[in-house]
Design an enzyme around this catalytic site. Structure first.
Site, PDB file in Angstrom:
ATOM      1  N   CYS A   1       0.876  -1.173   0.000  1.00 41.84           N
ATOM      2  CA  CYS A   1       0.000   0.000   0.000  1.00 41.84           C
ATOM      3  C   CYS A   1       0.910   1.219   0.000  1.00 41.84           C
ATOM      4  CB  CYS A   1      -0.905  -0.003   1.233  1.00 41.84           C
ATOM      5  SG  CYS A   1      -2.002   1.433   1.309  1.00 41.84           S
TER       6      CYS A   1
ATOM      7  N   GLU B 217      -3.577   1.243  -6.321  1.00 37.61           N
ATOM      8  CA  GLU B 217      -2.631   0.228  -6.783  1.00 37.61           C
ATOM      9  C   GLU B 217      -2.480   0.385  -8.290  1.00 37.61           C
ATOM     10  OE1 GLU B 217      -0.605  -1.636  -5.389  1.00 37.61           O
ATOM     11  OE2 GLU B 217      -1.291  -1.753  -3.306  1.00 37.61           O
TER      12      GLU B 217
END
Length: 345
Positions: free
Chosen positions: A2, A127
């Site tokens: 992340c 992402e």
């Protein structure tokens, strides 16, 4: 991993979105600690600051451990034992913490065993899917209900806006050797990425990092309660909450978000893949909520054959290899601690 998040709610609305019930069943909103430091953003990266929830008892020893506070902390954990005079001299990346090593690496283990658990708050996170022409970013978040609106009437007791993504984290407090202000920092725990999102996650193995992972998401207030209430829920029980989840949604967004200096609603606005033009956005900070409301009112449940491949979502598939939870349970067994029985409801 992340590596980028968004949290665009104003400080007061963030409190309302984090409403909970304490041990006595009373409806509460967490109080801000140093709330003036919080800055909403559509594009937060490591070393920036972000909002986290933690038990009030970490700050006041006589407080009820079920009570929560909001604090703005820096992303990238600096261990309390770090002896250098400048936290930027830390030689390793601590923005993410892999769940299968968090009880073996001293940077995380010491804080975790002391109950320094927090919940990292975000609208969602980004992402990137590796493609031949570059990388396609996606915005990932909790599925929203029909009750989600763009109305933020301050008089309303119940929050009806965007449901925040709640990620499990570990925090620590570092004090400069020469004295000065305490620095609060956090790391986001990651779990094994599902095969179903391999199209987003190019599982490139970097030195010392292993395979890519996803944030450990705490779904629901009961999971949040157990993770935060370190006085009532011991480490060996809390780590059982660290599991992949399939309750997630996502959409592609513009490569505008690739530059961390870009901080506008365009970062989270959905685009149509393959379209010549991207979806136009307005300066309004409600663009994502407006999109979600209109899309859900138009077709709450799209037909399966109408769904493009990128909506497969994070459905965890059982794998014969050891999972993060297996590694954690193995570690707990080595500590000589008796197995924790499930509490009766």
């Amino acid at each position: 991993m992340c590596g980028r998040t968004a949290c665009s709610l104003a400080a007061d609305n963030l409190r309302r979105a984090c409403a909970y019930r304490d041990r006595r069943g009373q409806h509460r909103q967490p109080e801000w600690v140093r709330g003036e430091r919080y800055q909403p953003s559509y594009n937060k990266g490591p070393q920036s600051s972000g909002p986290v929830l933690l038990s009030r008892r970490h700050l006041h020893q006589d407080a009820d451990s079920s009570e929560r506070v909001l604090m703005d902390m820096r992303w990238g954990l600096v261990p309390s034992w770090f002896k250098q005079d400048n936290p930027s001299k830390l030689q390793f990346n601590t923005s993410n913490c892999r769940s299968d090593t968090m009880l073996s690496k001293s940077s995380y283990k010491d804080a975790l065993l002391k109950g320094k658990r927090c919940v990292v708050l975000a609208d969602g996170f980004y992402e990137w899917q590796r493609q031949s022409g570059g990388k396609q970013p996606y915005f990932i978040y909790f599925p929203q209900t029909k009750d989600t609106t763009d109305k933020e009437t301050e008089g309303d007791e119940e929050w009806k806006g965007w449901r925040l993504l709640t990620m499990a984290g570990i925090f620590d407090c570092w004090e400069p050797p020469a004295g000065g202000e305490m620095l609060y920092t956090y790391t986001i725990i990651t779990v094994d990425a599902s095969k179903d999102v391999s199209f987003i996650h190019h599982r490139q193995v970097r030195a010392g990092e292993g395979v890519a992972g996803m944030p450990a998401i705490l779904d629901g207030d009961e999971a949040i309660r157990k993770w935060l209430d370190f006085a009532e829920v011991p480490t060996q029980e809390a780590v059982k909450l660290i599991q992949p989840t399939e309750n997630i949604a996502f959409h592609p967004v513009s490569t505008f978000v690739n530059n961390v200096r870009n901080n506008t609603p365009e970062c989270v606005a959905p685009i149509e893949l393959g379209a010549k033009k991207e979806v136009k956005t307005t300066p309004s900070n409600k663009v994502m909520l407006g999109w979600l409301k209109s899309s859900q009112e138009g077709s709450p449940q799209k037909k399966e054959n109408d769904l493009p491949k990128w909506t497969s979502q994070f459905i965890h598939s059982p794998s014969p290899k050891k999972t993060s939870a297996d590694v954690l349970q193995q570690w707990l067994g080595k500590q000589g601690q008796p197995a924790v029985k499930k509490r009766k409801a």
